[in-house]
Enzyme design. Structure first.
Site, PDB file in Angstrom:
ATOM      1  N   PHE A  11       0.998  -1.457   0.117  1.00 49.39           N
ATOM      2  CA  PHE A  11       0.103  -0.100   0.099  1.00 49.39           C
ATOM      3  C   PHE A  11       1.003   1.127  -0.182  1.00 49.39           C
ATOM      4  CE2 PHE A  11      -2.402  -3.364   2.730  1.00 49.39           C
ATOM      5  CZ  PHE A  11      -3.560  -3.277   1.870  1.00 49.39           C
ATOM      6  N   ASP A  12       0.753   2.227  -0.456  1.00 48.90           N
ATOM      7  CA  ASP A  12       1.063   3.991  -0.909  1.00 48.90           C
ATOM      8  C   ASP A  12       0.555   3.910   0.824  1.00 48.90           C
ATOM      9  OD1 ASP A  12       1.954   6.172  -0.789  1.00 48.90           O
ATOM     10  OD2 ASP A  12       0.302   6.424  -2.054  1.00 48.90           O
ATOM     11  N   LYS A  13       0.985   5.171   1.161  1.00 48.51           N
ATOM     12  CA  LYS A  13      -0.331   5.327   2.739  1.00 48.51           C
ATOM     13  C   LYS A  13      -1.296   6.699   2.497  1.00 48.51           C
ATOM     14  CE  LYS A  13       1.981   8.297   5.734  1.00 48.51           C
ATOM     15  NZ  LYS A  13       1.061   9.212   6.125  1.00 48.51           N
ATOM     16  N   LYS A  27      10.179   2.358  -4.318  1.00 51.63           N
ATOM     17  CA  LYS A  27       8.525   1.393  -4.028  1.00 51.63           C
ATOM     18  C   LYS A  27       8.776   0.421  -5.252  1.00 51.63           C
ATOM     19  CE  LYS A  27       6.200   4.890  -2.076  1.00 51.63           C
ATOM     20  NZ  LYS A  27       4.541   6.019  -2.793  1.00 51.63           N
ATOM     21  N   VAL A  58      -1.153  -1.356  -4.557  1.00 47.69           N
ATOM     22  CA  VAL A  58      -2.896  -0.726  -3.780  1.00 47.69           C
ATOM     23  C   VAL A  58      -2.137   1.332  -3.756  1.00 47.69           C
ATOM     24  CG1 VAL A  58      -4.755   0.388  -3.169  1.00 47.69           C
ATOM     25  CG2 VAL A  58      -4.039  -2.488  -3.152  1.00 47.69           C
TER      26      VAL A  58
END
Length: 634
Positions: A310-312, A490, A507
């Protein structure tokens, strides 16, 4: 003539059925054998025509299709004067095709409903200032449109005046009305439930979010998964093999009726239709629930995912951060805050908006020579001063000295989960702000649902400082948390996970994370249909609703299982029929074709169950995020 006959296939099916009824009535009631035989012969000829045409078209492209097998079997039955078998086999084959198309159309109802939602007209402001009704195709970008209560929003645009509540179910899958005021974005195909608004057309026709959704669903439903491509290859060799088997049986047994029966029983009809109907139904369910699955290939890959990254910001958090703490390192900070606001006004980053909201009214200054430092911040010339706004790394790059007090403040802010925005003027630090985003309500329960569905690793990667990321990861119970990561970092980390053999879904918000979305086995974009999200990702959660993610994963797993069930049913029926013809006395062409058509309906109805799929045990989740820490300005 061929096209005319094929277009009248349903009429031919009805005529064939009536002639068969007449044939049996003549034989058993009127005891007129001649009328009975001629009725069945004519029924056979009528039935064979469209099937033989389709068989001929397949042979022209060097494909031995199911139609070829049935045509040979029916003509052979006529040749050996088995009129009853010939008539019944062709009728059942045509009737089965009719039922397939009818039920398949029902599974495609999602795209039908979408196209029916498409607006056809709009009230457009003319040169005299009056609003007149025009067709949607006559609307251009920049036109001013009036939308009244109960009307559909005709285009994507921005509200200029007025206020109302809009049902955005066609876009987001949720029917909860959303309040829209001036400057709010609206989407084509949504419905204004109350109020009156004027909007400016920004995207029209196929360029609207609604138009792209329709295009995506159409493409997805027409695409083929690996399982479908395998079945196509299997059928390509299987049907000729059945034909060869029938010839071999006839050569050794000299029993042409047995050979013809094998042709009918070996038809892989259910196998050919079973997997596509599962895919179409699964994609249709997703479209109704605000989840766009971009093709059948996505279903198989997504169902095997064991790691989700996940990205935050905007994914695990709401993406609407606010300033939680501020430290000022000069007595009169008004001028510096004006410089900071002037720089941040040039950016649309969520952190910049949070800073502007915190500063409020101030004096703005001309900004020149702006340089965006990737992963660091912004350096600009403001009113003759060099102003650097960004993180600690940017301060180090700009040779800004951080005193011991500043270092303690930085550490304290990070420990409380704040993202840092430091401001230096002419090489001297003036302001430190801690900005915190709130975790999405219900996301913790949704992550548990993902674990229950078999996801082993939940990882967060963020450009924020490690302290902020650790706070979020601790609150949500994530497996791993990594901060200070640039977009390329990332992507590199996702590559490492894939090298370990993990099947990774990423995501993100579909904007800064497009490299990761593209690199992951499955890219999942949060966002209301943004162009980048739609083009880069494999799955789009149209309303940015995190709770749709577990539904999407559960749906693709159910769809993949449904495909396997249909394959087992299809192959099992063929094996039972072929075994029965050799080891039983009751099996014949008519019974075999009846069982075949029955199996086709079974796999279709099994696939259609996916249209009503809902995640088991799901309840409405309500979570209250912890309030942001308040720090007094020193």
């Amino acid at each position: 003539m061929q096209q005319y006959i094929l277009s009248k296939k349903n009429v031919i099916t009805v005529i064939s059925g009536l002639l068969i009824v007449l044939g049996f009535f003549s034989h058993f009631v009127l005891e007129n054998v001649g009328l009975s035989e001629w009725s069945l012969i004519i029924a056979s000829v009528f039935g064979i025509m469209p099937i033989a045409i389709q068989a001929f078209q397949a042979m022209k492209v060097k494909v031995i299709s199911i139609d070829v097998l049935v045509s040979i079997a029916a003509i052979g039955a006529l040749f050996i004067q088995n009129y009853e078998e010939s008539a019944i086999v062709t009728f059942l084959f045509l009737f089965g095709h009719y039922l397939e198309q009818r039920t398949l159309n029902q599974t495609r109802s999602a795209i039908k409903e979408l196209t029916e939602m498409a607006p056809e007209s709009a009230l457009k402001q003319m040169d005299n200032g009056e609003f007149e009704e025009v067709e949607v195709d006559d609307i251009d970008e920049g036109d001013i449109l009036l939308v009244k209560t109960g009307a559909k929003v005709p285009v994507d645009g921005i509200v200029l005046t007025g206020e109302g509540h809009i049902n955005e179910a066609s876009i987001t899958g949720e029917a909860v009305p959303v309040n829209k005021q001036a400057d709010a974005e609206v989407f084509a195909g949504t419905i204004l439930e109350n109020g009156t608004i004027q909007i400016r057309a920004d995207r029209v026709g196929e360029d609207t979010t609604f138009g792209k959704i329709i295009e995506l669903v159409e493409e997805a439903q027409d695409s083929k998964s690996e399982a479908e491509r395998f079945i196509d290859r299997f059928s390509k060799y299987y049907t000729p093999a059945v034909l060869v088997l029938a010839i071999v049986v006839w050569a050794f047994s000299q029993n042409i009726e047995l050979a013809i029966t094998i042709l009918v029983l070996g038809c892989p009809g259910a196998l050919v239709i079973g997997v596509p109907v599962s895919n179409v139904a699964g994609i249709g369910n997703g479209a109704r629930n605000g989840v766009l699955l971009k093709g059948s290939e996505v279903i198989q890959d997504f169902s095997n995912v064991d790691t989700i990254v996940f990205d935050k910001t905007g994914t695990l958090t709401v993406g609407n951060p606010t300033v939680a703490a501020t430290e000022l390192y000069e007595k009169d900070s008004a001028e510096t805050l004006g410089y900071l606001a002037s720089v941040e006004r040039e950016s649309d980053h969520p952190l910049a908006k949070a800073v502007l909201n915190q500063i409020g009214e101030t004096n703005f200054y001309p900004v020149e020579k702006t340089e965006v430092v990737k992963g660091g911040g912004i350096v600009s010339s403001v009113a003759g001063h060099s102003v650097a706004v960004g993180n600690v790394a940017l301060m180090e790059k700009e040779n800004v000295t951080l005193s011991k007090k500043v270092q303690k403040d930085v550490k304290r802010f990070e420990q409380h989960g704040n993202s840092l925005v430091l401001t230096a003027v002419d090489g001297e630090l003036k302001v430190l702000m801690g900005i915190r985003d709130q975790v999405r309500p219900g996301v913790k329960a949704n992550l548990q649902e993902l674990k229950d569905l078999g996801v082993k690793n939940l990882v967060v990667l963020s450009g924020d400082n490690q302290g902020t990321v650790d706070v979020v990861a601790g609150e949500l119970g994530l497996t791993e948390a990594h901060g200070h990561m640039l977009p390329e970092d990332k992507s590199a980390y996702i590559g490492k996970l894939q090298q370990r053999g993990q099947i990774v879904a990423f995501v993100g918000d579909g904007v800064n994370d497009s490299p990761s979305l593209a690199l992951a086995d499955i890219g999942i974009a949060m966002g209301s249909g943004t162009d980048v999200a739609i083009e880069t990702s494999d799955v789009v959660l149209m309303n940015s609703n995190f709770s749709n993610l577990p539904h999407a994963l559960g749906l693709v797993k159910a769809t993949a299982n449904n495909m396997k069930q249909n394959i087992v049913i299809s192959i099992g029926v063929v094996l039972v029929l072929l075994t029965s013809v050799f080891f039983s006395e009751w099996m014949n062409m008519s019974i075999g074709m009846l069982v075949h058509e029955g199996s086709i309906l079974v796999v279709i109805f099994n696939g259609m169950r996916l249209m009503k799929y809902k995640l088991k045990g799901r309840k409405e989740q309500k979570e209250v995020s912890a309030p942001a820490e308040k720090v007094k300005i020193s």
